[in-house]
Scaffold this motif. Structure first.
Motif, mmCIF file in Angstrom:
data_model
loop_
_atom_site.group_PDB
_atom_site.id
_atom_site.type_symbol
_atom_site.label_atom_id
_atom_site.label_comp_id
_atom_site.label_asym_id
_atom_site.label_seq_id
_atom_site.Cartn_x
_atom_site.Cartn_y
_atom_site.Cartn_z
ATOM 1 N N TYR A 1 0.800 -1.224 0.000
ATOM 2 C CA TYR A 1 0.000 0.000 0.000
ATOM 3 C C TYR A 1 0.835 1.278 0.000
ATOM 4 N N MET A 2 2.103 1.190 0.326
ATOM 5 C CA MET A 2 2.865 2.424 0.487
ATOM 6 C C MET A 2 4.345 2.222 0.206
ATOM 7 N N ILE A 3 5.014 3.383 0.009
ATOM 8 C CA ILE A 3 6.464 3.443 -0.033
ATOM 9 C C ILE A 3 6.899 4.418 1.055
ATOM 10 N N HIS A 4 8.124 4.240 1.544
ATOM 11 C CA HIS A 4 8.536 4.996 2.723
ATOM 12 C C HIS A 4 10.021 5.290 2.619
ATOM 13 N N ASN A 5 10.436 6.472 3.066
ATOM 14 C CA ASN A 5 11.845 6.840 2.912
ATOM 15 C C ASN A 5 12.489 7.310 4.209
ATOM 16 N N GLY A 6 12.123 6.691 5.304
ATOM 17 C CA GLY A 6 12.736 7.073 6.573
ATOM 18 C C GLY A 6 12.645 5.945 7.573
ATOM 19 N N GLU A 7 12.814 6.277 8.830
ATOM 20 C CA GLU A 7 12.700 5.301 9.905
ATOM 21 C C GLU A 7 11.585 5.729 10.854
ATOM 22 N N GLU B 1 -3.078 -1.385 5.632
ATOM 23 C CA GLU B 1 -3.881 -2.321 4.850
ATOM 24 C C GLU B 1 -5.084 -2.811 5.651
ATOM 25 N N PHE B 2 -4.864 -3.138 6.920
ATOM 26 C CA PHE B 2 -5.949 -3.635 7.773
ATOM 27 C C PHE B 2 -7.042 -2.582 7.940
#
Length: 311
Positions: free
Chosen positions: A253-259, A308-309
């Motif tokens: 569902y997503m992309i992410h660029n950190g912590e 997603e849930f």
């Protein structure tokens, strides 16, 4: 002459050195009128290649921390290629596609597929067929090859034409969560059982790749009939987890660029509250999708599990 910095550049324009961080590269592309085309796929791959500097590599320049692309289900492409595999697809939106990382061992892979087919039948959905995804691994480094799964797609037909798209997505989610719990727990640690995606809307092609390798490895992406109106791309810099085929992005569902620094507390709260969960939409199927969060995933994938849930 290339620029050479021994310290951060001074603040200028939109640039401010206080916002400097080392993390992944992400990109998103969409046709404003929702028109699907292969050009969207090509342009997204171009963006991805330009994010090479944001991706990590180990001691092999041809083994990446991970790269991938999320696209809409390419119905025209699948309609054509599935005929070659003896699969007769229904109309667009009337079927779901699972993209799976499976064991390389043929016997173990066959056992996984057989058990997954049984779960699909128990959930009253119809398996149309399997397709082995064509790949070219000649450019991969030794580490990526050693960890590479066997990659297949399965196609499931919606069993009730009255079922809405959201209801069908929810049914695919239930099947996947059951499979992860009932099959994934039996697979040997050095083997794979992982859905990169399982949807009637979107599909994810990813792996332990560099940005340049994604469409070199996944031959599907070069076909002119592979079309989409949206694309998410990701170049991974693995900061707090080891690289793997499964932990490459995009997630489902997503992309992410950190912590996510609060991830452990968030996961613990989610687990603690699951005993009190109720749902009108899942009903008796709610227990089949628990636990929501895969504790072995990265912080990004745990967030994706939760998103997603709730979606």
């Amino acid at each position: 002459m290339p620029m050479r910095y021994t310290q951060f550049p001074k603040k200028q324009g939109l640039y401010d050195p206080q916002f400097e961080h080392d993390n992944c590269g992400i990109g998103f592309l969409a046709h404003m009128k929702g028109k699907q085309s292969h050009k969207v796929v090509q342009d997204a791959l171009h963006i991805l290649r330009n994010l090479e500097h944001r991706g990590g590599q180990g001691d092999e320049v041809n083994t990446g921390d991970g790269a991938g692309i999320l696209l809409q289900i390419p119905h025209r492409f699948f309609k054509k290629t599935c005929i070659e595999s003896g699969i007769n697809l229904p109309n667009q939106g009337e079927y779901g596609v699972g993209m799976l990382f499976l064991p390389q061992d043929e016997e173990a892979r066959g056992a996984c597929e057989k058990e997954l087919e049984a779960i699909i039948a128990e959930e009253n959905q119809e398996l149309i067929g399997w397709r082995t995804v064509p790949v070219d691994d000649s450019m991969l480094g030794n580490a990526a090859k050693a960890a590479m799964p066997f990659i297949r797609q399965l196609f499931i037909k919606k069993n009730d034409y009255k079922m809405t798209e959201v209801d069908f997505e929810r049914q695919l989610y239930v099947i996947r969560k059951r499979a992860e719990r009932e099959i994934g727990s039996k697979v040997a640690e050095e083997e794979s059982f992982y859905f990169t995606s399982f949807s009637s809307r979107t599909i994810v092609y990813k792996g332990m790749l560099t940005t340049e390798q994604v469409n070199q490895f996944y031959l599907d992406l070069n076909d002119q009939t592979f079309e989409s109106a949206i694309a998410l791309v990701h170049s991974r810099f693995s900061t707090n987890t080891f690289p793997s085929w499964e932990r490459a992005h995009p997630n489902r569902y997503m992309i992410h660029n950190g912590e996510i620094n609060t991830i452990r507390g968030n996961v613990n709260w989610m687990h603690a509250r699951e005993a009190k969960f109720t749902s009108d939409v899942f009903g008796k199927d709610l227990s089949k999708v628990l636990p929501v969060v895969d504790k072995d995933g990265s912080d990004s994938s745990m967030f994706d599990n939760t998103l997603e849930f709730y979606h």
